[in-house]
Design an enzyme around this catalytic site. Structure first.
Site, PDB file in Angstrom:
ATOM      1  N   GLU A  25      -5.588  18.595  37.180  1.00 44.86           N
ATOM      2  CA  GLU A  25      -6.381  19.779  37.539  1.00 44.86           C
ATOM      3  C   GLU A  25      -7.672  19.414  38.282  1.00 44.86           C
ATOM      4  O   GLU A  25      -8.097  18.257  38.259  1.00 44.86           O
ATOM      5  CB  GLU A  25      -6.732  20.579  36.275  1.00 44.86           C
ATOM      6  CG  GLU A  25      -7.455  19.768  35.203  1.00 44.86           C
ATOM      7  CD  GLU A  25      -8.321  20.594  34.260  1.00 44.86           C
ATOM      8  OE1 GLU A  25      -9.090  21.436  34.731  1.00 44.86           O
ATOM      9  OE2 GLU A  25      -8.244  20.354  33.041  1.00 44.86           O
ATOM     10  N   LYS A 159     -11.162  20.832  21.803  1.00 43.17           N
ATOM     11  CA  LYS A 159     -12.457  20.417  21.238  1.00 43.17           C
ATOM     12  C   LYS A 159     -12.883  21.309  20.110  1.00 43.17           C
ATOM     13  O   LYS A 159     -12.586  22.495  20.122  1.00 43.17           O
ATOM     14  CB  LYS A 159     -13.535  20.614  22.284  1.00 43.17           C
ATOM     15  CG  LYS A 159     -13.507  19.658  23.332  1.00 43.17           C
ATOM     16  CD  LYS A 159     -14.837  19.755  24.083  1.00 43.17           C
ATOM     17  CE  LYS A 159     -14.648  18.875  25.254  1.00 43.17           C
ATOM     18  NZ  LYS A 159     -13.610  19.478  26.097  1.00 43.17           N
TER      19      LYS A 159
END
Ligand code: PSU
Ligand code: MN
Length: 306
Positions: A25, A159
């Site tokens: 990406e 995360k």
């Protein structure tokens, strides 16, 4: 293929020859790291994928064209221009119609990889359900994309700036298979274990590749998540990183940071407050994911024909 796609010749030939290709990406380049770490990271991911015998395809929007496999010059451009807007599914048509640049998120990279016929995509972590989502409704479009687009995303989990239990609930509802690569626990990016289990543990690239192929044969069209823990030597101390995450979240709330600015803000804040430790860990896990993705893509290409 649609006229908005521009697939570079190396990637096109690899796909036509059923050779392994791994997508990467550009949001991670424009918003995940600062210059020059972003350039180092982007180039190293490509190099690792090549070392494993696969072809890298970094995806981004350049002058309104969806580029599948950016050139090195284009990667340098994305690295030097942190202001290129983050482009998710909902932004795609606007950015393309206007002939602009777009740094593709996990969601948009999956969407475009799928259009090009690429089945594997390596990144750092996916977006998910944000903490406090009950009030803010902040749920990453990455989860909706996983719910509908048939690309395997190889990542280090999510995360703990996010609400990991709610993210896993959402993935379950969306019918997204969550695999743990040599782990039974869902990884939490900087740390190896979020304290929550994955659905299934796989032990090898071959096993992951067989599952991806079986899913395709069954006509199950959504995404699949292969989660890979950060290598032990690169893992951060959980108390240390969680303290910094709490502080970053508090600062974001105080400053009223919202919407697509949230994830880049939190990442940049952590990079500052951890004195570079989060950047080092972030790089290490992205490299590890790139290697694993290339191995799974290679195992997939080597499966005996049905
Ligand atoms: N997680 C990271 N680094 C990143 C991102 C996620 O560890 O750079 C990026 C990815 O591109 C992901 C996006 O798709 O942030 C999620 O943004 P949001 O939370 O606004 O959906
Ligand atoms: Mn969001």
């Amino acid at each position: 293929m649609n006229r908005h796609l521009d697939v570079n010749p190396e990637v096109r030939e690899a796909l036509a020859g059923n050779r392994p290709v791994v997508a990467l990406e550009t949001t991670i380049i424009s918003h995940g790291f600062n210059y020059p770490e972003n350039l180092e990271c982007a180039r190293t991911c490509e190099k690792i994928i090549r070392e494993e015998g696969a072809v890298p395809a970094t995806i981004g929007i350049v002058n309104g064209k969806i580029k599948i496999g950016l050139s090195d010059e284009e990667i340098v451009y994305f690295s030097e221009h942190g202001g290129i807007p983050k482009c998710s599914r909902r932004d795609a048509a606007v950015v393309i119609a206007r002939g602009s640049y777009g740094a593709t998120t996990v969601a948009a990279t999956m969407l475009f990889a799928n259009m090009a016929g690429i089945r594997f995509f390596a990144t750092g972590g996916i977006g998910g359900v944000h903490r406090g989502a009950a009030e803010t409704f902040d749920i990453s479009a990455d989860l909706e994309e996983l719910a509908q687009t048939g690309v395997a995303v190889i990542c280090a989990g999510a995360k703990s700036i996010l609400d990991i239990p709610l993210t896993l609930e959402y993935l379950e509802t969306a019918g997204v298979t969550v695999l743990g690569f040599s782990t039974a626990q869902f990884p939490a990016f900087y740390i190896r274990d979020s304290g929550r289990p994955v659905d299934y543990r796989v032990e090898s690239p071959e096993e992951a590749a067989r599952i991806v192929r079986t899913k395709t044969e069954l006509g199950i069209q959504n995404g699949i998540l292969v989660t890979v823990p950060i290598p032990e030597k690169d893992e951060l101390d959980p108390a240390f990183i969680n303290r910094n995450i709490e502080a970053a979240l508090a600062l974001a709330a105080e400053k009223g940071i919202r919407g697509k600015a949230t994830t880049p803000f939190l990442l940049a804040e952590l990079h500052k407050t951890t004195g570079g430790k989060s950047v080092a860990a972030n790089k290490a896990l992205v490299y590890n994911n790139s290697r694993t993705a290339a191995r799974i893509a290679a195992a997939y290409a080597a499966l005996p024909p049905v």
